[in-house]
Motif scaffolding. Structure first.
Motif, short mmCIF file in Angstrom:
data_model
loop_
_atom_site.label_atom_id
_atom_site.label_comp_id
_atom_site.label_asym_id
_atom_site.label_seq_id
_atom_site.Cartn_x
_atom_site.Cartn_y
_atom_site.Cartn_z
N LEU A 1 47.76 46.25 40.22
CA LEU A 1 46.47 46.66 40.75
C LEU A 1 45.64 45.46 41.21
O LEU A 1 44.89 45.55 42.20
N GLU B 1 46.91 44.55 44.60
CA GLU B 1 46.39 45.49 45.60
C GLU B 1 44.92 45.21 45.92
O GLU B 1 44.51 45.28 47.08
N ARG B 2 44.17 44.94 44.88
CA ARG B 2 42.73 44.69 45.10
C ARG B 2 42.51 43.46 45.96
O ARG B 2 41.65 43.47 46.85
N PRO C 1 42.50 49.22 44.67
CA PRO C 1 43.63 49.63 43.83
C PRO C 1 43.97 51.09 44.10
O PRO C 1 43.09 51.88 44.46
N ALA D 1 49.28 52.06 40.54
CA ALA D 1 49.26 52.13 39.08
C ALA D 1 50.58 52.69 38.54
O ALA D 1 51.16 52.16 37.60
#
Length: 448
Positions: free
Chosen positions: A248, A251-252, A258, A263
């Protein structure tokens, strides 16, 4: 013979691992397009049917410790054919437990070729691959073969540590998936079609939850002591948790947000990474391993677009990459309390060399054998559905079913209109469906 606590736990663990394959079906089914969801789930379910029978007939014989073996690669397929001489409950339970590993390993491969593989070709592929690839790998690592303490590799370098399947399951499945992708080719519109997206994220989350639940049986089923079982349980908790957080974060930073899919994928990446190391690293080591696996797999899944191979559901990016991370990391993180020590615990580079070489040899073996199996199938009967079938959807084309009904008469429940879609014959319901789809496509074109 009465059940002991160990046999009862093995019975429960085997059921947990078998439950993982339907969980994988949910996970993969949600990741595909709606028109191929049932086909994707069927690819997991058919693996249960073909591999379970294969394992009972000869697979268990090939993977079980036996003095009659072929160059330490596999044992005599007929030594326990049909389990005819397995009379003790423990023998049958261990065989059943091992069978569930074989089943899910084969099912994992299917995600790489989602949306475009012939169901008949896949059905033929599954028992052959389980026989010629999975069973030998299981024997080499767990059955006293090449990579074990008694094998040539184990005596020359060091016995390979793979408690629950980093090489046997995840590297094995990841490499096989990559070879199939290269043989079959990419989906129509790969990298360009925005509709190549997961159609049901809640289904993905449900599948990931079932996988995580079952994984406690996957990793801890073979625990020899209560202490070892406790360590494995904690490691199976924290490694995927850390991997999820690592994914995450990537991704952020990379994408600005996220995602739920990230997840779920991070959880699976962490589970994959801890599988070979679950009994040999500390909880702190498991957390570190999870973070590395989550970050590595999050970065790896994007490579398919740059390299141009259509690994539909990221079998390579998650299972091969995190399987390698977990297998090699043992050479650094293995604690001396569980046997061989890793580099960070004063054990030197011996175990690291053994883990790395074993991973490379496993990749080579699986790649060659998968090609030998899949290429003839592809050339003789075709491993890929036609372009028309792919556009219509694998569910309708191959199974005369659809996963959902959207209010159009017969679209999900009546076999006759679905058959018309496959054959091209026009009936009133089929014409209505076609008209509705044409109107929808026209509206989408105008909006674009």
């Amino acid at each position: 013979m009465e059940f002991t606590a160990g046999l009862v736990w093995l019975l429960v663990a085997a059921a947990l691992v078998l439950f993982m394959t339907p969980g994988l079906a949910f996970f993969y089914g949600g990741m595909t397009r709606a028109k191929a969801a049932l086909n994707m789930m069927m690819m997991s379910f058919i693996a249960i049917g073909t591999v379970a029978i294969t394992w009972v007939l000869w697979g268990a014989s090939m993977a079980t410790a036996n003095e009659e073996n072929f160059f330490q690669i596999f044992a005599n397929p007929f030594s326990h054919f049909g389990l005819h001489n397995f009379t003790e409950p423990a023998d049958l339970l261990k065989t059943g437990y091992a069978a569930t590993f074989a089943i899910i390993t084969v099912a994992l491969i299917s995600g790489a070729i989602a949306d475009r593989a012939k169901f008949s070709a896949w059905t033929l592929f599954t028992p052959i691959w389980a026989t010629l690839v999975y069973a030998p790998m299981a024997f080499m690592v767990w059955g006293g073969g090449l990579f074990s303490a008694d094998g040539w590799f184990g005596q020359t370098f060091a016995p390979v540590i793979d408690f629950a399947g980093g090489t046997v399951v995840h590297i094995n499945a990841g490499v096989a998936g990559l070879i199939l992708v290269l043989i079959i080719g990419n989906r129509k519109g790969f990298g360009k079609d925005p509709n190549h997206r997961p159609h049901n994220v809640p289904l993905i989350m449900l599948g990931a939850a079932i996988l995580w639940f079952g994984w406690f049986g996957f990793n801890a089923g073979a625990a020899a002591t209560v202490e070892q079982g406790g360590l494995i349980w904690i490691n199976t908790l924290v490694a995927p948790a850390a991997a999820m957080l690592g994914w995450l974060v990537v991704e952020r930073i990379r994408d600005g947000h996220p995602t739920s899919l990230g997840a779920a994928s991070g959880v699976v990446a962490g589970l994959v990474a801890i599988t070979p190391a679950c009994a040999n690293v500390s909880p702190l080591g498991a957390i570190a391993l999870g973070v590395v696996a989550g970050v590595a797999s999050a970065l790896a899944v994007g490579l398919k677009f740059k390299l141009g191979y259509d690994d539909s559901l990221d079998v390579v990016g998650v299972h091969l990459v995190s399987g390698l991370v977990g297998t090699v990391a043992i050479g650094f993180l293995a604690t001396p309390t569980q046997g061989a020590a890793g580099l960070f615990y004063g054990g030197g580079a011996t175990q690291l060399v053994a883990q790395s070489l074993a991973a490379l040899m496993s990749i080579a073996f699986t790649a060659v054998m998968t090609f030998v199996i899949a290429y003839p199938i592809h050339k003789i009967m075709g491993f890929r559905i036609s372009e028309h079938q792919e556009i219509a959807g694998a569910d309708v084309s191959l199974h005369a079913e659809t996963a959902y009904e959207f209010g159009v008469t017969g679209h999900g429940g009546s076999f006759q209109p679905l058959h018309d879609l496959i054959t091209g014959k026009k009936t009133a319901p089929a014409e209505a469906i076609e008209a509705t789809e044409a109107t929808t496509a026209s509206k989408e074109s105008v909006q674009a």
